[in-house]
Design a protein around this motif. Structure first.
Motif, PDB file in Angstrom:
ATOM      1  N   PHE A 196       3.083   3.186   3.921  1.00 33.98           N
ATOM      2  CA  PHE A 196       2.704   2.045   4.717  1.00 33.98           C
ATOM      3  C   PHE A 196       1.372   2.053   4.646  1.00 33.98           C
ATOM      4  O   PHE A 196       0.569   1.107   4.651  1.00 33.98           O
ATOM      5  CB  PHE A 196       3.422   2.180   6.349  1.00 33.98           C
ATOM      6  N   LEU A 197       0.557   3.365   4.687  1.00 36.81           N
ATOM      7  CA  LEU A 197      -0.906   3.217   4.934  1.00 36.81           C
ATOM      8  C   LEU A 197      -1.440   2.708   3.590  1.00 36.81           C
ATOM      9  O   LEU A 197      -2.478   2.052   3.476  1.00 36.81           O
ATOM     10  CB  LEU A 197      -1.480   4.676   5.097  1.00 36.81           C
ATOM     11  N   HIS A 198      -0.739   3.374   2.493  1.00 32.68           N
ATOM     12  CA  HIS A 198      -1.307   2.795   1.192  1.00 32.68           C
ATOM     13  C   HIS A 198      -0.925   1.162   0.856  1.00 32.68           C
ATOM     14  O   HIS A 198      -1.594   0.539   0.407  1.00 32.68           O
ATOM     15  CB  HIS A 198      -0.442   3.637  -0.021  1.00 32.68           C
ATOM     16  N   TYR A 199       0.157   0.795   1.619  1.00 39.17           N
ATOM     17  CA  TYR A 199       0.322  -0.659   1.508  1.00 39.17           C
ATOM     18  C   TYR A 199      -0.689  -1.366   2.403  1.00 39.17           C
ATOM     19  O   TYR A 199      -0.995  -2.588   1.996  1.00 39.17           O
ATOM     20  CB  TYR A 199       1.932  -0.919   2.261  1.00 39.17           C
ATOM     21  N   VAL A 200      -1.010  -0.896   3.368  1.00 43.16           N
ATOM     22  CA  VAL A 200      -2.247  -1.483   4.083  1.00 43.16           C
ATOM     23  C   VAL A 200      -3.583  -1.679   3.425  1.00 43.16           C
ATOM     24  O   VAL A 200      -4.104  -2.785   3.182  1.00 43.16           O
ATOM     25  CB  VAL A 200      -2.409  -0.468   5.427  1.00 43.16           C
ATOM     26  N   LYS A 201      -3.675  -0.671   2.583  1.00 43.94           N
ATOM     27  CA  LYS A 201      -5.026  -0.682   1.722  1.00 43.94           C
ATOM     28  C   LYS A 201      -4.845  -1.732   0.542  1.00 43.94           C
ATOM     29  O   LYS A 201      -5.649  -2.577   0.506  1.00 43.94           O
ATOM     30  CB  LYS A 201      -5.031   0.920   0.910  1.00 43.94           C
TER      31      LYS A 201
END
Length: 442
Positions: A196-201
């Motif tokens: 999810f964090l990488h998707y936010v990025k």
């Protein structure tokens, strides 16, 4: 409730973006499992424990779908537990439009502070939403927990953000056995959070969102995203571990924090109750046999068994626990010695020999405390017949046994012990210790 996804995706573009043929995002992130090397049960009494990451990993792949009527869903697929579930994309968007229950108010909450979320109330809201979806009530407890973890973390992390998501397919698979003490649930939730964090990025990059990523009213989220790298930044690793702790609560109620920390950072973790976990390196390549007894165990019952022993024989019990503490400290010294030593020198051989002896001692202490099992004793006996040392790991009473593989062990000798263990009905996996923490794989 579910639908088949047949789209074909490409790899990372030359510019480092994660795209598919339809200009959608696609990437894979993995997190390691873990094993307790020393300190089982004694850690409950404030003694030192050592945990190390495994070469066995859990992988999660997020693939955005074409924005058509047939792909207006968020779909999850967890093949290891035979779970395939779809959510209507508009219903998820409606969830993300509702304010999060936070303490004391939303202006104090952002993606970097999960501790400010009212987790019990948010969990209740997520479970309430799921209870109204088709087929949820027919799922097993494990499937429900997995689905709750996904939606709980996704909504908790994305509700406050001003980024535009698209329908996507998210799948998770693992080389770890579920419920066997090797960190399968922690590896799973770490995979979720990091994905999810990488998707936010990638969403912020695609939408040219700079500076504050938060919606109006929430506290500012001012994350600095580096270009594509196989490892997350220290800030993102901390956020991953912090969110994963709350994801672990869904599976274990009151986790210690060891599992989510080691599955996030990898390598070696030194843990003592009431103290912050201390991260250590494991530069020397250690290989491990992970031997499955195929016997399920109840951790709560086994912890109670040790407590009863200590209560009935306080001096003996506390003496055993103190000895186990010294075993952990000595094992840490040996690992640090191996980190510094030349692999060909006598110091290395001596340090490894001590590690083997400490494993033997620790298993004997755990057996006296009453948490071994006939299958574990059979495994230790088979290993000893080949000149190797083994011990139970985790709560005991079944689950896994471990065996450090000496650098001097030939392939022929290794094949012989693997054959004997297999013939006795045990499943064996050869893996490494100190593997990398959560990372972007593709």
């Amino acid at each position: 409730m579910s639908s088949a996804i047949d789209s074909q995706f490409s790899n990372v573009s030359p510019s480092g973006d994660f795209i598919n043929k339809s200009n959608g995002i696609v990437f894979t992130i993995s997190a390691p499992g873990k094993v307790i090397l020393h300190g089982e049960h004694s850690v409950v009494y404030g003694k030192l424990a050592l945990a190390a990451s495994l070469g066995l990993r859990t992988s999660g792949t997020l693939r955005e779908l074409e924005n058509t009527d047939d792909a207006s869903v968020i779909e999850v697929h967890f093949p290891d537990i035979n779970l395939h579930y779809s959510f209507d994309f508009k219903e998820i968007q409606n969830l993300l439009d509702k304010p999060l229950p936070v303490n004391p108010d939303i202006s104090h909450f952002n993606l970097e502070h999960p501790e400010r979320l009212d987790h019990d109330l948010h969990l209740k809201n997520v479970e309430g939403f799921l209870s109204g979806t088709e087929g949820y009530h027919n799922l097993s407890k494990l499937k429900k927990n997995s689905l709750v973890s996904f939606l709980y973390l996704f909504t908790a992390m994305f509700t406050s953000l001003n980024v535009s998501i698209r329908p996507f397919h998210f799948s998770v698979s693992s080389h770890l056995s579920i419920g066997a003490g090797t960190g399968s649930s922690a590896s799973f939730v770490v995979c979720l959070v990091a994905s999810f964090l990488h998707y936010v990025k990638l969403l912020s990059k695609r939408g040219n969102v700079g500076g504050n990523l938060s919606k109006y009213g929430y506290g500012p989220t001012l994350l600095t995203f580096e270009s594509y790298t196989a490892r997350l930044t220290e800030d993102l690793l901390k956020i991953t571990s912090d969110w994963s702790f709350y994801g672990e609560r869904i599976h274990h109620g009151n986790p210690s924090g060891i599992d989510n920390t080691i599955c996030t950072y990898g390598s070696l973790l030194v843990f003592k109750k009431g103290c912050p976990p201390e991260r250590k390196t494991m530069d020397y390549p250690l290989k491990l046999l992970l031997i499955n007894t195929k016997v399920s165990r109840d951790t709560k019952t086994l912890v109670g068994k040790v407590a009863d022993f200590v209560q009935r024989f306080p001096e003996v019990g506390n003496g055993l626990l103190c000895t186990m503490d010294e075993v952990s400290k000595n094992a840490l010294d040996c690992i640090e010695c191996l980190n510094k030593a030349d692999s060909s020198c006598e110091e290395t051989a001596g340090a490894f020999e001590k590690l083997e002896e400490l494993s033997d001692i620790n298993h004997s202490l755990l057996r006296i405390l009453g948490v071994s099992h006939p299958t574990l004793e059979e495994i230790v006996t088979i290993l000893r017949g080949h000149g190797l040392r083994g011990k139970l790991t985790g709560a005991g009473g079944g689950g896994y046994a471990t065996c450090l593989v000496p650098p001097s062990c030939s392939q022929g000798d290794l094949d012989a012990v693997l054959t004997d263990l297999s013939n006795a009905g045990f499943d064996v996996k050869m893996t490494s210790l100190g593997d990398a923490g959560v990372r972007v794989d593709s």
